[in-house]
Design an enzyme around this catalytic site. Structure first.
Site, mmCIF file in Angstrom:
data_model
loop_
_atom_site.group_PDB
_atom_site.id
_atom_site.type_symbol
_atom_site.label_atom_id
_atom_site.label_comp_id
_atom_site.label_asym_id
_atom_site.label_seq_id
_atom_site.Cartn_x
_atom_site.Cartn_y
_atom_site.Cartn_z
ATOM 1 N N ASP A 45 0.851 -1.189 0.000
ATOM 2 C CA ASP A 45 0.000 0.000 0.000
ATOM 3 C C ASP A 45 0.889 1.241 0.000
ATOM 4 O O ASP A 45 1.668 1.453 0.939
ATOM 5 C CB ASP A 45 -0.898 -0.024 1.247
ATOM 6 C CG ASP A 45 -1.927 1.099 1.228
ATOM 7 O OD1 ASP A 45 -1.693 2.118 0.548
ATOM 8 O OD2 ASP A 45 -2.964 0.946 1.891
ATOM 9 N N ASN A 72 2.825 3.851 -12.419
ATOM 10 C CA ASN A 72 1.453 3.987 -12.919
ATOM 11 C C ASN A 72 0.414 4.085 -11.803
ATOM 12 O O ASN A 72 -0.641 4.688 -12.001
ATOM 13 C CB ASN A 72 1.125 2.790 -13.820
ATOM 14 C CG ASN A 72 -0.359 2.709 -14.119
ATOM 15 O OD1 ASN A 72 -0.881 3.489 -14.927
ATOM 16 N ND2 ASN A 72 -1.068 1.805 -13.445
ATOM 17 N N TYR A 141 -5.203 16.244 -6.995
ATOM 18 C CA TYR A 141 -4.877 15.351 -8.114
ATOM 19 C C TYR A 141 -4.066 16.109 -9.175
ATOM 20 O O TYR A 141 -2.995 15.639 -9.616
ATOM 21 C CB TYR A 141 -6.152 14.782 -8.723
ATOM 22 C CG TYR A 141 -5.890 13.829 -9.865
ATOM 23 C CD1 TYR A 141 -5.482 12.517 -9.611
ATOM 24 C CD2 TYR A 141 -6.014 14.236 -11.187
ATOM 25 C CE1 TYR A 141 -5.214 11.641 -10.653
ATOM 26 C CE2 TYR A 141 -5.756 13.369 -12.230
ATOM 27 C CZ TYR A 141 -5.359 12.073 -11.964
ATOM 28 O OH TYR A 141 -5.085 11.208 -13.004
ATOM 29 N N LYS A 145 -0.042 15.484 -10.270
ATOM 30 C CA LYS A 145 0.392 15.122 -11.624
ATOM 31 C C LYS A 145 1.298 16.210 -12.219
ATOM 32 O O LYS A 145 2.229 15.909 -12.971
ATOM 33 C CB LYS A 145 -0.822 14.864 -12.506
ATOM 34 C CG LYS A 145 -1.664 13.658 -12.047
ATOM 35 C CD LYS A 145 -0.847 12.368 -11.998
ATOM 36 C CE LYS A 145 -1.711 11.146 -11.734
ATOM 37 N NZ LYS A 145 -0.950 9.889 -11.759
ATOM 38 N N THR A 176 -11.439 2.978 -17.880
ATOM 39 C CA THR A 176 -10.799 1.899 -17.121
ATOM 40 C C THR A 176 -11.781 0.997 -16.386
ATOM 41 O O THR A 176 -11.380 -0.019 -15.842
ATOM 42 C CB THR A 176 -9.810 2.476 -16.096
ATOM 43 O OG1 THR A 176 -10.453 3.524 -15.402
ATOM 44 C CG2 THR A 176 -8.570 2.978 -16.780
HETATM 45 N N1 LIG Z 1 -8.355 6.484 -16.087
HETATM 46 C C1 LIG Z 1 -8.183 7.767 -16.392
HETATM 47 O O1 LIG Z 1 -9.096 8.449 -16.888
HETATM 48 C C2 LIG Z 1 -6.839 8.405 -16.194
HETATM 49 C C3 LIG Z 1 -6.586 9.648 -16.784
HETATM 50 C C4 LIG Z 1 -5.350 10.259 -16.606
HETATM 51 C C5 LIG Z 1 -4.378 9.647 -15.840
HETATM 52 N N2 LIG Z 1 -4.654 8.449 -15.248
HETATM 53 C C6 LIG Z 1 -3.600 7.862 -14.407
HETATM 54 O O2 LIG Z 1 -3.313 6.555 -14.853
HETATM 55 C C7 LIG Z 1 -2.907 5.756 -13.742
HETATM 56 C C8 LIG Z 1 -3.760 4.501 -13.704
HETATM 57 O O3 LIG Z 1 -5.111 4.914 -13.599
HETATM 58 P P1 LIG Z 1 -6.333 3.893 -13.746
HETATM 59 O O4 LIG Z 1 -7.501 4.695 -14.156
HETATM 60 O O5 LIG Z 1 -5.918 2.718 -14.532
HETATM 61 O O6 LIG Z 1 -6.544 3.512 -12.201
HETATM 62 P P2 LIG Z 1 -7.329 2.273 -11.554
HETATM 63 O O7 LIG Z 1 -8.054 1.450 -12.551
HETATM 64 O O8 LIG Z 1 -8.094 2.853 -10.400
HETATM 65 O O9 LIG Z 1 -6.087 1.398 -10.975
HETATM 66 C C9 LIG Z 1 -5.241 2.005 -10.052
HETATM 67 C C10 LIG Z 1 -4.053 1.137 -9.791
HETATM 68 O O10 LIG Z 1 -3.265 1.784 -8.767
HETATM 69 C C11 LIG Z 1 -3.210 0.937 -7.627
HETATM 70 N N3 LIG Z 1 -3.347 1.696 -6.390
HETATM 71 C C12 LIG Z 1 -4.342 2.534 -6.034
HETATM 72 N N4 LIG Z 1 -4.164 2.957 -4.771
HETATM 73 C C13 LIG Z 1 -3.040 2.348 -4.323
HETATM 74 C C14 LIG Z 1 -2.353 2.344 -3.096
HETATM 75 N N5 LIG Z 1 -2.778 3.043 -2.021
HETATM 76 N N6 LIG Z 1 -1.242 1.604 -2.973
HETATM 77 C C15 LIG Z 1 -0.799 0.851 -4.016
HETATM 78 N N7 LIG Z 1 -1.416 0.808 -5.211
HETATM 79 C C16 LIG Z 1 -2.524 1.548 -5.353
HETATM 80 C C17 LIG Z 1 -4.388 -0.021 -7.746
HETATM 81 O O11 LIG Z 1 -4.137 -1.211 -7.024
HETATM 82 P P3 LIG Z 1 -5.376 -2.015 -6.324
HETATM 83 O O12 LIG Z 1 -6.132 -2.700 -7.421
HETATM 84 O O13 LIG Z 1 -4.700 -2.966 -5.399
HETATM 85 O O14 LIG Z 1 -6.188 -0.985 -5.623
HETATM 86 C C18 LIG Z 1 -4.451 -0.232 -9.240
HETATM 87 O O15 LIG Z 1 -3.526 -1.198 -9.647
HETATM 88 C C19 LIG Z 1 -3.060 6.630 -12.498
HETATM 89 O O16 LIG Z 1 -1.821 7.179 -12.139
HETATM 90 C C20 LIG Z 1 -4.011 7.717 -12.955
HETATM 91 O O17 LIG Z 1 -3.873 8.925 -12.239
HETATM 92 C C21 LIG Z 1 -5.852 7.808 -15.405
#
Ligand SMILES: NC(=O)c1ccc[n+]([C@@H]2O[C@H](COP(=O)([O-])OP(=O)(O)OC[C@H]3O[C@@H](n4cnc5c(N)ncnc54)[C@H](OP(=O)(O)O)[C@@H]3O)[C@@H](O)[C@H]2O)c1
Length: 235
Positions: A45, A72, A141, A145, A176
């Site tokens: 975590d 990521n 947020y 970033k 996602t």
């Molecule tokens: N989706 C979007 O629209 C978007 C847009 C711009 C940027 N991003 C960036 O892309 C990246 C991935 O986003 P996503 O949308 O794919 O996110 P997601 O589906 O919510 O997945 C998040 C990932 O981060 C891990 N995580 C979250 N909290 C954590 C913690 N406290 N400790 C360790 N691991 C943790 C999660 O692990 P668990 O499964 O164990 O919780 C999961 O593997 C992020 O950095 C996000 O800011 C996303």
């Protein structure tokens, strides 16, 4: 030569797509998630300040050497400015810890390691919010970033001469989860009206960009920050 990779947040979403995208490449990749999922993905975590060091050491033990770090893991949690002081500050600190501080610590460990082995690559998953800002409930947020992009550029400039390359990607909205839930959590149909391409990005599009930066991008690209947002923010 086989490339060894450590990637965080690979249990779902963009991180899972990144893991899948490397299948078939000549790589060995260690993934990560927040808690034990009963598989071979590292569990830690990132709210725990000792997590980055544990993740790094465990990945190194498994791989022997690390050539690429992909930061990521991240959270996108809302907090209203009307929240009680302590709640707003706690939300700020939690987002900073997971999205920026933990990523910074992993970058530091990577740079120290890459220096010893004569080079390596870092790919940081930032966000469109770094440049455009985000909603009133997401000051933290956007700031996290923005910090990640500034950190990436600093690493690129500081260590290029030692063969250490650093890149960031800035996704816009990326589908996602279940489409309906995802769109509702980001503002519904209004969100699409703001994207000239007419749709949000697929995780595979982000994953392909990360694969390119991790394995193929020319060294002279170091410091580059790539937008993947359907022209919803053009700079
Ligand atoms: N989706 C979007 O629209 C978007 C847009 C711009 C940027 N991003 C960036 O892309 C990246 C991935 O986003 P996503 O949308 O794919 O996110 P997601 O589906 O919510 O997945 C998040 C990932 O981060 C891990 N995580 C979250 N909290 C954590 C913690 N406290 N400790 C360790 N691991 C943790 C999660 O692990 P668990 O499964 O164990 O919780 C999961 O593997 C992020 O950095 C996000 O800011 C996303």
């Amino acid at each position: 030569m086989t490339i060894n990779i450590l990637a965080t947040g690979t249990s779902r979403g963009i991180g899972k797509a990144i893991l899948d995208r490397f299948a078939g490449e000549d790589v060995r990749i260690v993934g990560h998630r927040s808690s034990d999922g009963g598989d071979d993905i590292l569990a830690a975590d990132l709210t725990d300040p000792t997590a980055p060091r544990r993740i790094w050491d465990q990945a190194l033990e498994r791989l022997g050497r690390i050539d690429v770090l992909i930061n990521n893991a991240g959270i996108f949690e809302a907090v209203s400015i009307d929240a009680p002081d302590i709640a707003w500050t706690e939300a700020w600190n939690r987002t900073m810890q997971i999205n920026l501080t933990a990523a910074a610590e992993l970058c530091r460990l990577a740079v120290l390691h890459f220096r010893r082995q004569g080079g390596g690559r870092i790919v940081n998953v930032a966000s469109r919010a770094a440049h455009r800002g985000d909603s009133p409930a997401h000051w933290h947020y956007a700031a996290s970033k923005g910090g990640m992009v500034a950190m990436t550029k600093t690493i690129a400039r500081g260590y290029a001469a030692e063969g250490i390359l650093a890149f960031a990607v800035c996704p816009g909205f990326t589908m996602t989860g279940m489409a309906d839930d995802y769109l509702a959590s980001r503002g519904g149909d209004k969100l699409l009206a703001d994207i000239p391409l007419g749709r949000v990005a697929d995780p595979e599009e982000i994953a392909e960009t990360v694969r390119f930066l991790a394995l193929a991008a020319p060294a002279s690209m170091t410091g580059a920050v790539l937008d993947i947002n359907g022209a919803s923010y053009v700079r």
